[in-house]
Every structure is written in structure tokens, then in C-alpha cells.
Design an enzyme around this catalytic site. Sequence first.
Site, PDB file in Angstrom:
ATOM      1  N   ALA A  68       0.865  -1.187   0.000  1.00 59.93           N
ATOM      2  CA  ALA A  68       0.000   0.000   0.000  1.00 59.93           C
ATOM      3  C   ALA A  68       0.897   1.230   0.000  1.00 59.93           C
ATOM      4  O   ALA A  68       2.032   1.182   0.484  1.00 59.93           O
ATOM      5  CB  ALA A  68      -0.864  -0.008   1.259  1.00 59.93           C
ATOM      6  N   GLY A 112       0.518  -5.202   0.508  1.00 57.79           N
ATOM      7  CA  GLY A 112      -0.604  -5.235  -0.438  1.00 57.79           C
ATOM      8  C   GLY A 112      -0.194  -5.818  -1.785  1.00 57.79           C
ATOM      9  O   GLY A 112      -1.052  -6.311  -2.535  1.00 57.79           O
ATOM     10  N   GLU A 115      -0.570  -9.403  -1.253  1.00 62.98           N
ATOM     11  CA  GLU A 115      -2.015  -9.673  -1.178  1.00 62.98           C
ATOM     12  C   GLU A 115      -2.626  -9.665  -2.580  1.00 62.98           C
ATOM     13  O   GLU A 115      -3.479 -10.482  -2.902  1.00 62.98           O
ATOM     14  CB  GLU A 115      -2.697  -8.636  -0.278  1.00 62.98           C
ATOM     15  CG  GLU A 115      -2.299  -8.826   1.186  1.00 62.98           C
ATOM     16  CD  GLU A 115      -2.825  -7.723   2.082  1.00 62.98           C
ATOM     17  OE1 GLU A 115      -2.681  -6.539   1.719  1.00 62.98           O
ATOM     18  OE2 GLU A 115      -3.371  -8.045   3.144  1.00 62.98           O
ATOM     19  N   GLU A 135       3.772  -5.406   7.245  1.00 69.25           N
ATOM     20  CA  GLU A 135       2.887  -4.435   7.915  1.00 69.25           C
ATOM     21  C   GLU A 135       3.186  -4.296   9.401  1.00 69.25           C
ATOM     22  O   GLU A 135       3.049  -3.212   9.975  1.00 69.25           O
ATOM     23  CB  GLU A 135       1.417  -4.838   7.735  1.00 69.25           C
ATOM     24  CG  GLU A 135       0.873  -4.717   6.327  1.00 69.25           C
ATOM     25  CD  GLU A 135       1.091  -5.944   5.447  1.00 69.25           C
ATOM     26  OE1 GLU A 135       1.886  -6.845   5.820  1.00 69.25           O
ATOM     27  OE2 GLU A 135       0.450  -6.008   4.386  1.00 69.25           O
TER      28      GLU A 135
HETATM   29  N1  COA Z   1       4.482   3.330  -0.022  1.00 68.95           N
HETATM   30  C1  COA Z   1       4.877   4.570  -0.419  1.00 68.95           C
HETATM   31  N2  COA Z   1       6.084   4.806  -0.961  1.00 68.95           N
HETATM   32  C2  COA Z   1       6.913   3.751  -1.115  1.00 68.95           C
HETATM   33  C3  COA Z   1       6.575   2.454  -0.725  1.00 68.95           C
HETATM   34  C4  COA Z   1       5.288   2.260  -0.153  1.00 68.95           C
HETATM   35  N3  COA Z   1       4.858   1.060   0.225  1.00 68.95           N
HETATM   36  N4  COA Z   1       7.621   1.643  -0.988  1.00 68.95           N
HETATM   37  C5  COA Z   1       8.574   2.406  -1.541  1.00 68.95           C
HETATM   38  N5  COA Z   1       8.164   3.693  -1.613  1.00 68.95           N
HETATM   39  C6  COA Z   1       8.871   4.854  -2.119  1.00 68.95           C
HETATM   40  C7  COA Z   1       9.948   5.335  -1.159  1.00 68.95           C
HETATM   41  O1  COA Z   1       9.375   6.172  -0.167  1.00 68.95           O
HETATM   42  C8  COA Z   1      10.860   6.066  -2.098  1.00 68.95           C
HETATM   43  O2  COA Z   1      10.279   7.323  -2.412  1.00 68.95           O
HETATM   44  P1  COA Z   1      11.216   8.661  -2.544  1.00 68.95           P
HETATM   45  O3  COA Z   1      12.161   8.343  -3.664  1.00 68.95           O
HETATM   46  O4  COA Z   1      10.235   9.737  -2.869  1.00 68.95           O
HETATM   47  O5  COA Z   1      11.893   8.806  -1.232  1.00 68.95           O
HETATM   48  C9  COA Z   1      10.813   5.223  -3.357  1.00 68.95           C
HETATM   49  O6  COA Z   1       9.605   4.482  -3.282  1.00 68.95           O
HETATM   50  C10 COA Z   1      11.952   4.242  -3.490  1.00 68.95           C
HETATM   51  O7  COA Z   1      12.015   3.501  -2.279  1.00 68.95           O
HETATM   52  P2  COA Z   1      13.385   3.052  -1.601  1.00 68.95           P
HETATM   53  O8  COA Z   1      13.071   2.585  -0.211  1.00 68.95           O
HETATM   54  O9  COA Z   1      14.407   4.137  -1.744  1.00 68.95           O
HETATM   55  O10 COA Z   1      13.766   1.837  -2.575  1.00 68.95           O
HETATM   56  P3  COA Z   1      14.603   0.553  -2.282  1.00 68.95           P
HETATM   57  O11 COA Z   1      14.686  -0.160  -3.589  1.00 68.95           O
HETATM   58  O12 COA Z   1      15.861   0.866  -1.544  1.00 68.95           O
HETATM   59  O13 COA Z   1      13.695  -0.323  -1.244  1.00 68.95           O
HETATM   60  C11 COA Z   1      11.663  -1.398  -0.514  1.00 68.95           C
HETATM   61  C12 COA Z   1      12.518  -0.884  -1.687  1.00 68.95           C
HETATM   62  C13 COA Z   1      10.381  -1.943  -1.139  1.00 68.95           C
HETATM   63  C14 COA Z   1      12.393  -2.531   0.239  1.00 68.95           C
HETATM   64  C15 COA Z   1      11.371  -0.265   0.483  1.00 68.95           C
HETATM   65  O14 COA Z   1      10.939   0.867  -0.249  1.00 68.95           O
HETATM   66  C16 COA Z   1      10.274  -0.578   1.471  1.00 68.95           C
HETATM   67  O15 COA Z   1      10.548  -1.234   2.489  1.00 68.95           O
HETATM   68  N6  COA Z   1       9.020  -0.145   1.228  1.00 68.95           N
HETATM   69  C17 COA Z   1       7.908  -0.313   2.126  1.00 68.95           C
HETATM   70  C18 COA Z   1       7.399  -1.743   2.089  1.00 68.95           C
HETATM   71  C19 COA Z   1       6.232  -1.944   3.048  1.00 68.95           C
HETATM   72  O16 COA Z   1       6.333  -1.785   4.246  1.00 68.95           O
HETATM   73  N7  COA Z   1       5.074  -2.324   2.488  1.00 68.95           N
HETATM   74  C20 COA Z   1       3.874  -2.594   3.240  1.00 68.95           C
HETATM   75  C21 COA Z   1       3.017  -1.393   3.287  1.00 68.95           C
HETATM   76  S1  COA Z   1       1.557  -1.646   4.285  1.00 68.95           S
END
Ligand code: COA
Length: 261
Positions: A68, A112, A115, A135
Site C-alpha cells: 500500500a 498489499g 495480497e 505491515e
Molecule cells: N508506499 C509509499 N512509498 C513507497 C513504498 C510504499 N509502500 N515503498 C517504496 N516507496 C517509495 C519510497 O518512499 C521512495 O520514495 P522517494 O524516492 O520519494 O523517497 C521510493 O519508493 C523508493 O524507495 P526506496 O526505499 O528508496 O527503494 P529501495 O529499492 O531501496 O527499497 C523497498 C525498496 C520496497 C524494500 C522499500 O521501499 C520498502 O521497504 N518499502 C515499504 C514496504 C512496506 O512496508 N510495504 C507494506 C506497506 S503496508
Amino acid sequence: MSQSYETLLVERRDRVAIITINRPDKRNALNIKTREEGAAALDELAQDDSVRVVVITGAGDKAFIAGADISEFAGRTAVIQRSVMLGRSLFTAIDSFPKPIIAMINGYCLGGGNELAMACDLRIASETASFGQPEINLGIIPGGGGTQRLTRLIGEGKAMELILTGDLIDARTAQEYGLVNMVVPATDLQAETMELANRIAEKSPIALRMAKEAVKLASRSNLDEGLRREIDLFAICFSSEDKDEGVDAFLKKRKAEFKGR
Ligand code: COA
């Protein structure tokens, strides 16, 4: 001709439609717009008889869907969030879609995203993909079917471990757990997915629809109800022109041409 979307690309290749979530800078995180457009694209593809199978993927080489869009959580009340989630969701639109849907998982498949993948019928992952329900690290739990679908797919012990720890697993482990059907090298992901999609697209659309409904019933009804309904769904196939075509083609040793009638 396909409608155009802000957050998605929809492409048709013969009988297969490919929906690409197109927010690679945000790792294809699902914001409200993407969810609405995803459901609208599925409504469009459900009506299009030339489309027999749908593939869903994420743009870029880093993420399938990183969950999400967390930025939308900030400042939202629980009451509003609950009403958003109780509305017709993209996951429900996928789950009830009348044609097979394949998730082509090209990178992070989290929250998500996982999911959404689980609401699809089949999952093919690149070797570089990783999976998780993180989450818990945000102080919440999966709310798009994660606790229910993951448990049904991989069993309570492994689902509990992934959901309580928020840890990620790699594609091979996901396959071992039964979360994905197939793992292929990243360079082969598109070709292998299209090969599978095209192979399924040659079957009778009626039989595909009935098969999907019948299999889904197995985890949603008791055995007696499921067996009863299976016969009804079988009978629908049995009354189709496609069944006459399939049987005739077999007997005449030729390839069947199913029309969806
Ligand atoms: N929601 C909103 N923005 C997200 C996102 C999410 N779930 N996942 C990644 N992004 C955004 C980051 O904020 C970043 O934005 P910015 O460039 O404006 O700062 C961009 O995507 C790139 O993310 P980044 O973390 O720098 O990339 P990465 O390749 O190093 O890592 C992930 C990728 C997926 C491991 C990491 O972004 C992450 O842990 N995301 C959240 C995952 C999560 O908790 N999902 C469940 C949500 S309920």
C-alpha cells in the site's frame, strides 16, 4: 482500443492482456488512484471477449508492488481507513474476475503487493523477487486478505511466521512454501509468463471460468457443498459448444478451436 490510465499501462498481445502498475519511482506502491484504475481496467477486460487471460505486473526491475502507498496512511483516521477498505477493493475485483489472472512478479512483492499476487490465480516469480507481509513493522496487520489468503496458501505456521516477523523471503523459499507456482531467471520472466498465458488462453473460456470458480470453492465451502457445486459447474461446461468442439477435436485427432460458446 484500451482506455488510458494515469497509473497503469494496459496492453493486449493476441488473447492476453497485460496490466502494468506504472509507478516505478514509488516501487509501484498501491495508492487510491492505482486501486481504482486497476478495478476499472479489470471491468474493461472482463467485457472484452478477445481477452482470455490477464497478466498483472509492475514497471521497472526493482518491484512488483511494494505494498500500500504508506504516504496515504499518515493523518488518516481509522474510521475513514476502514470505510476505504470495506469498499469494492482491487483485490476483490481480481478474486472475482471471470478469467484467469497471472501475477508476473518481477521484484519486491510486499504487503498489499503480496495480497494482490495472492488474489491472482497463478504466480510466476523472477529469481530476484522477494516476498513478505511487513505491515507489522508499521504497527498494523495485513488488511487486504493477507492473513486469510496467505494462511490458506501456505498454512498457519508459515503464515504466522511471515506476518509476526515481517521478514522477507526469497523467490525459491516462496516456491518451496507454495506461495508461487514457478521461479524463473529474471531474463526469462516475460517469455515464460507469456508462454503459460498463451497456453491457458487456448482453452475454452467457459471451462476456465467454471474451473476457477470450482477450485476457489474448495477453501470457501464445506466438502458436500463444494462437490455439489462442482457438478453444476461441470454441467454448464457439458452444455457448451466448446465441449462438443473439444470432444470432436480429440476424436478426430485435431487441435480444438474453442470459441467461448
Ligand atoms: N508506499 C509509499 N512509498 C513507497 C513504498 C510504499 N509502500 N515503498 C517504496 N516507496 C517509495 C519510497 O518512499 C521512495 O520514495 P522517494 O524516492 O520519494 O523517497 C521510493 O519508493 C523508493 O524507495 P526506496 O526505499 O528508496 O527503494 P529501495 O529499492 O531501496 O527499497 C523497498 C525498496 C520496497 C524494500 C522499500 O521501499 C520498502 O521497504 N518499502 C515499504 C514496504 C512496506 O512496508 N510495504 C507494506 C506497506 S503496508
